[in-house]
Design a protein around this motif. Structure first.
Motif, PDB file in Angstrom:
ATOM      1  N   SER A   1     -45.116   9.298   2.367  1.00 32.46           N
ATOM      2  CA  SER A   1     -43.665   9.439   2.486  1.00 32.46           C
ATOM      3  C   SER A   1     -43.088   8.744   1.264  1.00 32.46           C
ATOM      4  O   SER A   1     -43.484   7.617   0.945  1.00 32.46           O
ATOM      5  CB  SER A   1     -43.185   8.754   3.770  1.00 32.46           C
ATOM      6  OG  SER A   1     -41.828   8.391   3.642  1.00 32.46           O
ATOM      7  N   THR A   2     -42.148   9.399   0.596  1.00 29.89           N
ATOM      8  CA  THR A   2     -41.547   8.761  -0.586  1.00 29.89           C
ATOM      9  C   THR A   2     -40.818   7.480  -0.175  1.00 29.89           C
ATOM     10  O   THR A   2     -40.654   6.566  -0.977  1.00 29.89           O
ATOM     11  CB  THR A   2     -40.560   9.717  -1.293  1.00 29.89           C
ATOM     12  OG1 THR A   2     -39.573  10.158  -0.345  1.00 29.89           O
ATOM     13  CG2 THR A   2     -41.266  10.919  -1.884  1.00 29.89           C
TER      14      THR A   2
ATOM     15  N   GLN B   1     -45.175  15.737   1.118  1.00 26.62           N
ATOM     16  CA  GLN B   1     -45.369  14.485   1.857  1.00 26.62           C
ATOM     17  C   GLN B   1     -46.250  14.792   3.068  1.00 26.62           C
ATOM     18  O   GLN B   1     -46.005  15.780   3.780  1.00 26.62           O
ATOM     19  CB  GLN B   1     -44.043  13.941   2.365  1.00 26.62           C
ATOM     20  CG  GLN B   1     -43.017  13.608   1.275  1.00 26.62           C
ATOM     21  CD  GLN B   1     -41.734  13.026   1.847  1.00 26.62           C
ATOM     22  OE1 GLN B   1     -41.429  11.863   1.648  1.00 26.62           O
ATOM     23  NE2 GLN B   1     -40.987  13.829   2.573  1.00 26.62           N
TER      24      GLN B   1
ATOM     25  N   ARG C   1     -40.739  11.603   7.098  1.00 27.62           N
ATOM     26  CA  ARG C   1     -40.089  11.290   8.375  1.00 27.62           C
ATOM     27  C   ARG C   1     -38.574  11.322   8.247  1.00 27.62           C
ATOM     28  O   ARG C   1     -38.011  11.139   7.169  1.00 27.62           O
ATOM     29  CB  ARG C   1     -40.557   9.940   8.917  1.00 27.62           C
ATOM     30  CG  ARG C   1     -40.216   8.779   8.028  1.00 27.62           C
ATOM     31  CD  ARG C   1     -40.482   7.447   8.733  1.00 27.62           C
ATOM     32  NE  ARG C   1     -39.949   6.380   7.904  1.00 27.62           N
ATOM     33  CZ  ARG C   1     -40.568   5.858   6.873  1.00 27.62           C
ATOM     34  NH1 ARG C   1     -41.764   6.291   6.532  1.00 27.62           N
ATOM     35  NH2 ARG C   1     -39.992   4.902   6.170  1.00 27.62           N
ATOM     36  N   GLY C   2     -37.946  11.568   9.396  1.00 23.66           N
ATOM     37  CA  GLY C   2     -36.495  11.573   9.457  1.00 23.66           C
ATOM     38  C   GLY C   2     -35.992  10.410  10.284  1.00 23.66           C
ATOM     39  O   GLY C   2     -36.735   9.454  10.527  1.00 23.66           O
ATOM     40  N   ARG C   3     -34.737  10.486  10.698  1.00 20.08           N
ATOM     41  CA  ARG C   3     -34.177   9.428  11.540  1.00 20.08           C
ATOM     42  C   ARG C   3     -34.980   9.314  12.826  1.00 20.08           C
ATOM     43  O   ARG C   3     -35.531  10.299  13.307  1.00 20.08           O
ATOM     44  CB  ARG C   3     -32.740   9.758  11.917  1.00 20.08           C
ATOM     45  CG  ARG C   3     -31.722   9.268  10.915  1.00 20.08           C
ATOM     46  CD  ARG C   3     -30.368   9.767  11.317  1.00 20.08           C
ATOM     47  NE  ARG C   3     -29.562   8.791  12.029  1.00 20.08           N
ATOM     48  CZ  ARG C   3     -28.767   9.075  13.060  1.00 20.08           C
ATOM     49  NH1 ARG C   3     -28.706  10.284  13.540  1.00 20.08           N
ATOM     50  NH2 ARG C   3     -28.032   8.132  13.619  1.00 20.08           N
TER      51      ARG C   3
ATOM     52  N   ASN D   1     -25.907  12.373   9.079  1.00 16.84           N
ATOM     53  CA  ASN D   1     -26.886  12.530   7.990  1.00 16.84           C
ATOM     54  C   ASN D   1     -27.436  13.941   7.787  1.00 16.84           C
ATOM     55  O   ASN D   1     -28.368  14.121   7.020  1.00 16.84           O
ATOM     56  CB  ASN D   1     -28.081  11.592   8.249  1.00 16.84           C
ATOM     57  CG  ASN D   1     -28.935  12.122   9.371  1.00 16.84           C
ATOM     58  OD1 ASN D   1     -28.410  12.539  10.402  1.00 16.84           O
ATOM     59  ND2 ASN D   1     -30.216  12.165   9.171  1.00 16.84           N
TER      60      ASN D   1
ATOM     61  N   LYS E   1     -30.192  23.619   9.579  1.00 15.10           N
ATOM     62  CA  LYS E   1     -30.360  22.397   8.787  1.00 15.10           C
ATOM     63  C   LYS E   1     -30.925  22.713   7.405  1.00 15.10           C
ATOM     64  O   LYS E   1     -32.029  23.231   7.267  1.00 15.10           O
ATOM     65  CB  LYS E   1     -31.278  21.433   9.543  1.00 15.10           C
ATOM     66  CG  LYS E   1     -31.390  20.080   8.885  1.00 15.10           C
ATOM     67  CD  LYS E   1     -31.582  18.981   9.898  1.00 15.10           C
ATOM     68  CE  LYS E   1     -31.969  17.673   9.217  1.00 15.10           C
ATOM     69  NZ  LYS E   1     -31.838  16.517  10.085  1.00 15.10           N
TER      70      LYS E   1
END
Ligand code: BTN
Length: 269
Positions: free
Chosen positions: A40-41, A64, A68-70, A126, A134
């Motif tokens: 993941s960056t 990646q 990952r997201g929120r 976000n 999205k």
């Protein structure tokens, strides 16, 4: 406006060392750490931030494995998308992560509107949405030392030329789907970073209320009926907008107004 001819070339989609130099030259030589693949960056950027690299350093990856997201949700990140994280050392209170998410979303929408003449919208706090799907998302993470921000990492994920799997396609869209041509990601990255840095400079010196009007222009939820989850509770009501801190206000069915600090919009209509 980024010219279509310049964006339409397959070869120019490659973010090679020559193209990276081009991106860097846009904002005073900030370093871009480029990876073909990383977990993941965000995590790579955290490692660099802990060593105190220069503010504005970017970590960008073609793929990646654990994007990952929120709320630690999985973020699909195959090649062709734009997945990067920006390292900042803001001298602000930790509560402002929400505002970082909003100003990044505003600057992304502005860039996409200017470059491609499309108008994506922001689903607080976000999500970048186009036609109810999205297009991108923002993840803001910070480390604290005695209640002061040590670093803040802004993660940006944008579906650009990547192929969306059948499952994801129901809910997500890519720029290539919208525009019907392949996007030059080098030019796009340069424009996004350039606009982000100028927005960030303003954010450092202005009150957040300056961005409220800009947010309104791209706000997906205003006056819509929503169902929002916050802290395990569900709230239903009509969105009234954001306040001078970036918090979302909704008028509940019982007509009482409620401020949402960090919720997830489950439904809107
Ligand atoms: C969200 O919508 O929940 C936020 C998604 C953020 C995804 C980006 S992709 C680059 C950076 N690295 C990650 O692992 N996540 C962010």
């Amino acid at each position: 406006m980024i010219k279509k001819a310049a964006l339409n070339s397959y070869e120019k989609d490659v973010i090679n060392s020559e193209n990276l130099r081009k991106i860097r030259s846009y904002f005073a030589g900030n370093k871009i750490n480029y990876f073909l693949s990383t977990n993941s960056t965000q995590d790579t950027a955290k490692g660099l931030a802990d060593t105190g690299v220069k503010e504005g350093t970017v970590v960008l990856a073609e793929r990646q494995s654990h994007g990952r997201g929120r709320f630690s949700r999985k973020w699909s990140s195959p090649e062709g998308g734009l997945w990067f994280s920006i390292i900042l050392y803001p001298k602000i209170s930790p509560e402002k992560n929400l505002q970082f998410s909003l100003i990044t979303a505003i600057s992304l929408c502005e860039t996409l509107e200017k470059a491609f003449n499309i108008k994506p919208l922001i689903k607080w706090p976000n999500d970048i949405i186009y036609n109810k799907k999205k297009l991108g998302g923002i993840l803001v993470e910070s480390a604290l030392i005695s209640n002061r921000v040590k670093w803040t990492i802004i993660g940006v994920g944008l579906n650009v030329n990547n192929i969306l799997s059948a499952g994801i396609r129901k809910k997500a869209v890519s720029l290539k789907n919208i525009l019907r041509f392949r996007i030059n990601r080098t030019n796009l990255t340069a424009e996004i970073l350039k606009n982000f840095y100028s927005t960030y400079q303003k954010f450092k010196f202005k009150r957040f209320s300056y961005f409220k009007r800009k947010f309104q222009r791209y706000s997906l939820l205003n006056d819509r009926n929503v169902k929002i989850e916050e802290g395990g509770r569900i709230y239903s009501g009509v969105v009234k907008g954001i306040d001078e801190n970036g918090f979302l206000w909704i008028k509940l069915k019982n007509r009482i107004s409620r401020k949402i600090l960090a919720g997830t919009v489950l439904k809107y209509e």
